[in-house]
Each structure stands twice: as structure tokens, then as C-alpha cells.
Design a protein around this motif. Structure first.
Motif, PDB file in Angstrom:
ATOM      1  N   MET B  55     -21.391   4.433  70.875  1.00 18.05           N
ATOM      2  CA  MET B  55     -22.171   5.073  70.045  1.00 18.05           C
ATOM      3  C   MET B  55     -21.423   5.321  68.632  1.00 18.05           C
ATOM      4  O   MET B  55     -20.032   5.804  68.679  1.00 18.05           O
ATOM      5  CB  MET B  55     -22.334   6.353  70.500  1.00 18.05           C
ATOM      6  N   ALA B  56     -21.854   4.843  67.575  1.00 16.40           N
ATOM      7  CA  ALA B  56     -21.262   5.012  66.447  1.00 16.40           C
ATOM      8  C   ALA B  56     -21.792   6.384  65.456  1.00 16.40           C
ATOM      9  O   ALA B  56     -22.681   6.934  66.202  1.00 16.40           O
ATOM     10  CB  ALA B  56     -21.467   3.809  65.375  1.00 16.40           C
ATOM     11  N   SER B  57     -21.497   6.613  64.420  1.00 14.96           N
ATOM     12  CA  SER B  57     -21.740   7.888  63.601  1.00 14.96           C
ATOM     13  C   SER B  57     -23.252   7.942  63.257  1.00 14.96           C
ATOM     14  O   SER B  57     -23.834   8.929  63.206  1.00 14.96           O
ATOM     15  CB  SER B  57     -20.898   8.093  62.425  1.00 14.96           C
ATOM     16  N   LEU B  60     -24.610   9.984  65.656  1.00 13.60           N
ATOM     17  CA  LEU B  60     -24.416  11.311  65.706  1.00 13.60           C
ATOM     18  C   LEU B  60     -25.204  11.883  64.611  1.00 13.60           C
ATOM     19  O   LEU B  60     -25.816  13.004  64.557  1.00 13.60           O
ATOM     20  CB  LEU B  60     -23.065  11.701  64.956  1.00 13.60           C
ATOM     21  N   PRO B  84     -15.625   7.973  75.729  1.00 11.95           N
ATOM     22  CA  PRO B  84     -15.593   7.831  74.183  1.00 11.95           C
ATOM     23  C   PRO B  84     -16.630   8.032  73.454  1.00 11.95           C
ATOM     24  O   PRO B  84     -16.549   8.707  72.410  1.00 11.95           O
ATOM     25  CB  PRO B  84     -15.453   6.224  74.222  1.00 11.95           C
ATOM     26  N   VAL B  85     -17.763   8.259  74.248  1.00  9.57           N
ATOM     27  CA  VAL B  85     -19.175   8.722  73.491  1.00  9.57           C
ATOM     28  C   VAL B  85     -19.004  10.176  73.249  1.00  9.57           C
ATOM     29  O   VAL B  85     -19.272  10.986  72.140  1.00  9.57           O
ATOM     30  CB  VAL B  85     -20.475   8.242  74.333  1.00  9.57           C
ATOM     31  N   ARG B  87     -16.319  12.077  73.327  1.00  8.58           N
ATOM     32  CA  ARG B  87     -15.311  12.203  72.265  1.00  8.58           C
ATOM     33  C   ARG B  87     -15.852  12.004  70.826  1.00  8.58           C
ATOM     34  O   ARG B  87     -15.379  12.968  70.252  1.00  8.58           O
ATOM     35  CB  ARG B  87     -13.902  11.304  72.444  1.00  8.58           C
ATOM     36  N   THR B  88     -16.499  11.353  70.837  1.00  6.37           N
ATOM     37  CA  THR B  88     -17.158  11.242  69.318  1.00  6.37           C
ATOM     38  C   THR B  88     -18.224  12.253  68.970  1.00  6.37           C
ATOM     39  O   THR B  88     -17.955  12.906  67.840  1.00  6.37           O
ATOM     40  CB  THR B  88     -18.175   9.703  69.077  1.00  6.37           C
ATOM     41  N   THR B  91     -15.624  15.200  68.267  1.00  8.42           N
ATOM     42  CA  THR B  91     -15.123  14.960  66.952  1.00  8.42           C
ATOM     43  C   THR B  91     -15.642  15.448  65.887  1.00  8.42           C
ATOM     44  O   THR B  91     -15.379  16.107  64.824  1.00  8.42           O
ATOM     45  CB  THR B  91     -14.578  13.529  66.792  1.00  8.42           C
ATOM     46  N   ALA B  92     -16.971  15.254  65.934  1.00 11.32           N
ATOM     47  CA  ALA B  92     -18.183  15.846  64.945  1.00 11.32           C
ATOM     48  C   ALA B  92     -18.271  17.295  65.036  1.00 11.32           C
ATOM     49  O   ALA B  92     -19.133  17.819  64.290  1.00 11.32           O
ATOM     50  CB  ALA B  92     -19.401  14.969  65.164  1.00 11.32           C
ATOM     51  N   GLY B  93     -17.828  17.904  65.980  1.00 14.36           N
ATOM     52  CA  GLY B  93     -18.073  19.325  66.246  1.00 14.36           C
ATOM     53  C   GLY B  93     -19.417  19.709  66.820  1.00 14.36           C
ATOM     54  O   GLY B  93     -19.958  20.766  66.760  1.00 14.36           O
ATOM     55  N   LEU B  94     -20.216  18.773  66.976  1.00 13.36           N
ATOM     56  CA  LEU B  94     -21.551  18.989  67.844  1.00 13.36           C
ATOM     57  C   LEU B  94     -21.612  19.452  69.076  1.00 13.36           C
ATOM     58  O   LEU B  94     -22.609  20.038  69.783  1.00 13.36           O
ATOM     59  CB  LEU B  94     -22.422  17.501  67.629  1.00 13.36           C
ATOM     60  N   ARG B  96     -20.471  22.096  69.816  1.00  9.92           N
ATOM     61  CA  ARG B  96     -20.779  23.520  69.683  1.00  9.92           C
ATOM     62  C   ARG B  96     -22.274  24.018  69.853  1.00  9.92           C
ATOM     63  O   ARG B  96     -22.529  25.290  69.943  1.00  9.92           O
ATOM     64  CB  ARG B  96     -20.167  24.112  68.452  1.00  9.92           C
ATOM     65  N   SER B  97     -23.121  22.843  69.407  1.00 11.42           N
ATOM     66  CA  SER B  97     -24.497  23.206  69.471  1.00 11.42           C
ATOM     67  C   SER B  97     -25.249  22.523  70.493  1.00 11.42           C
ATOM     68  O   SER B  97     -26.336  22.784  70.525  1.00 11.42           O
ATOM     69  CB  SER B  97     -24.957  23.164  68.004  1.00 11.42           C
TER      70      SER B  97
END
Lengths: 154, 103
Positions: B55-57, B60, B84-85, B87-88, B91-94, B96-97
Motif C-alpha cells: 500500500m502506497a500513500s 492512505l 508494512p501496511v 506501519r504506513t 506513520t501517517a497518524g491515521l 488515532r482515528s
């Protein structure tokens, strides 16, 4: 022995049109190099993600949907892959364009584009950028997990 | 590698099952499915990602889009993502929601 001596002297090269459709070719090229360097799954994933994000950025924002080319050159050596990505779009230094995540920002106001660059830069072990002869050149290196630059002799 | 996307409803949960690779080329399909899912009015949107190997950005961006489209009380769950998915996503802070779950 310098790092570069350990890498293949002649880089493998791929030149593609700057289109979303060409991103799969770039991914295959990078994964082939990762396989040649015997990178483990995690490291192969990281180099693929980093190159994919930078190339996507060039397609979407560098050339802004116009005609352009992307050249990807790669060298592999034991436990490491080094990739350079070259384009002729306007100057863009990914380090300056990197947007760290902003957890305090509500989702609807988050800019995800800059996060792609952030993902790329946090996925690699080394990164450099230069603008030369009207081209952007990003160079990324990923090492196998746990690679020691000077492993002890058995 | 293409992406396969399926959509179903299980009780109060809208289930989106993904398999393949989620990148700038394939994410628009996921985007369209999210749009449909948001219209179902269930309490949870569960995105099953065990079959997603990459999965790429762009993926996201779809998840952020999902958060924007559903009502405030709707929970978005990402289930079974490989390390790794997830982790991505972190990394984006998603995380949290969006609820990240192994199963």
C-alpha cells in the motif's frame, strides 16, 4: 572497501514515460534489483515504497500531468540497493517538500501528498538530492535489515 | 498487480475486502467503493486488508477520504493488514482515528 565498490559497476537502467501506468514497471524494476541483492521482504518493501512515492510525486506534481520521462538507475550489491531517479520537471528537493504527519490536524484538512514524500524518506537508509543540468536527481539507498557495514569475520 | 475490491453488508457492518496492491493506479477503485459504503449508513465500515501485499500513500488518501465521507459516529476498522501496511497507516497518524485490528 568503499560502499560503491561493493555495488555493481554498471547500473541497470529503466526509462519510462511519466504516467501512472508506468509505476508498475518501475516497481518491477526495483523489486528485481532487491531480489538480486537478496534483500529480505521488509527491506525490499521499503525501497519499493520509497521509489514508488517519489516517482508518483514526479508524475502528479513534477510534470503536472504533462509529457515527461523518468529515468531510474539501480545498483545492487550484497545486502543493499541504491536507486537514482532522474526527471526534467521543475526543481524539487524532496527533503524540503517533506511534510511530517500532523496528528493534531483533523483528517479532512490533512494533506496526504506531502505524506508520500515523508513515507519515502523514512523508508530509506540514505537519501540525497541534487539539481544538475536542469534535472532533479534523487538517490536512495536501502540496506538489508541488520546489515553491518563491516561485519566481523567468523 | 491489480486490486480486487468487494463490498458486502454483515449486520450493522459494511465490509470492504481488498486483495492485491493499493497504489496510485488502483486506489481510485477503492475510492469508489468507499463512496458506496458510506451511503449504507451502518455503524461500522470494516476494511479487510489481509490480502493487500502493498500500500502506497494513495491508499492512505483513500482512508482519509473514508473518514471524511462517513458520519461522525461511524467506526472505520482496518483488519488484518500486514506489518508494512499498518506501519504506513501509523506513520501517517491515521491509527488515532481508524481502529487497526489483527482480526
Amino acid at each position: 572497501m568503499s560502499d560503491m565498490v561493493e555495488l555493481a559497476r554498471t547500473p541497470a537502467e529503466l526509462e519510462v514515460p511519466a504516467t501512472v501506468g508506468a509505476l508498475g514497471d518501475i516497481a518491477s524494476f526495483v523489486l528485481r534489483l532487491a531480489g538480486r541483492a537478496a534483500l529480505d521482504k521488509g527491506a525490499a518493501y521499503r525501497i519499493r515504497l520509497a521509489v514508488d512515492e517519489l516517482a508518483t510525486n514526479i508524475v502528479m506534481h513534477g510534470y503536472r500531468g504533462g509529457d515527461g520521462r523518468i529515468t531510474v538507475r539501480g545498483r545492487s550489491g550484497p545486502g543493499r540497493v541504491q536507486i537514482s531517479i532522474t526527471d526534467s520537471a521543475p526543481a524539487f528537493d524532496p527533503v524540503e517538500g517533506c511534510l511530517p504527519p500532523a496528528p493534531g490536524t483533523p483528517p479532512e484538512r490533512r494533506r496526504v501528498g506531502g505524506l508520500g514524500i515523508h513515507l519515502a524518506l523514512t523508508s530509506v537508509d540514505e537519501f540525497s538530492y541534487e539539481r544538475r543540468d536542469g534535472r532533479n536527481i534523487s538517490t536512495l539507498t536501502v540496506k538489508a535489515e541488520g546489515t553491518d557495514p563491516c561485519p566481523p569475520r567468523p | 498487480m491489480p486490486l480486487s475490491v468487494s463490498l458486502s453488508i454483515e449486520g450493522d457492518t459494511t465490509v470492504i475486502e481488498l486483495a492485491g496492491e493499493l497504489d496510485a493506479k488502483t486506489a481510485p477503485e477503492f475510492h469508489q467503493t468507499i463512496e458506496k459504503a458510506a451511503g449504507h449508513g451502518t455503524g461500522t465500515v470494516e476494511i479487510r486488508m489481509a490480502g493487500v501485499g502493498y500500500m502506497a500513500s494513495a491508499g492512505l488518501r483513500s482512508l482519509v477520504f473514508a473518514q471524511q465521507k462517513v458520519a461522525d459516529h461511524v467506526t472505520i476498522k482496518v483488519v488484518g493488514a500486514i506489518e508494512p501496511v499498518s506501519r504506513t497507516i501509523r506513520t501517517a497518524g491515521l491509527d488515532r482515528s481508524i481502529v487497526l485490528s489483527d482480526e
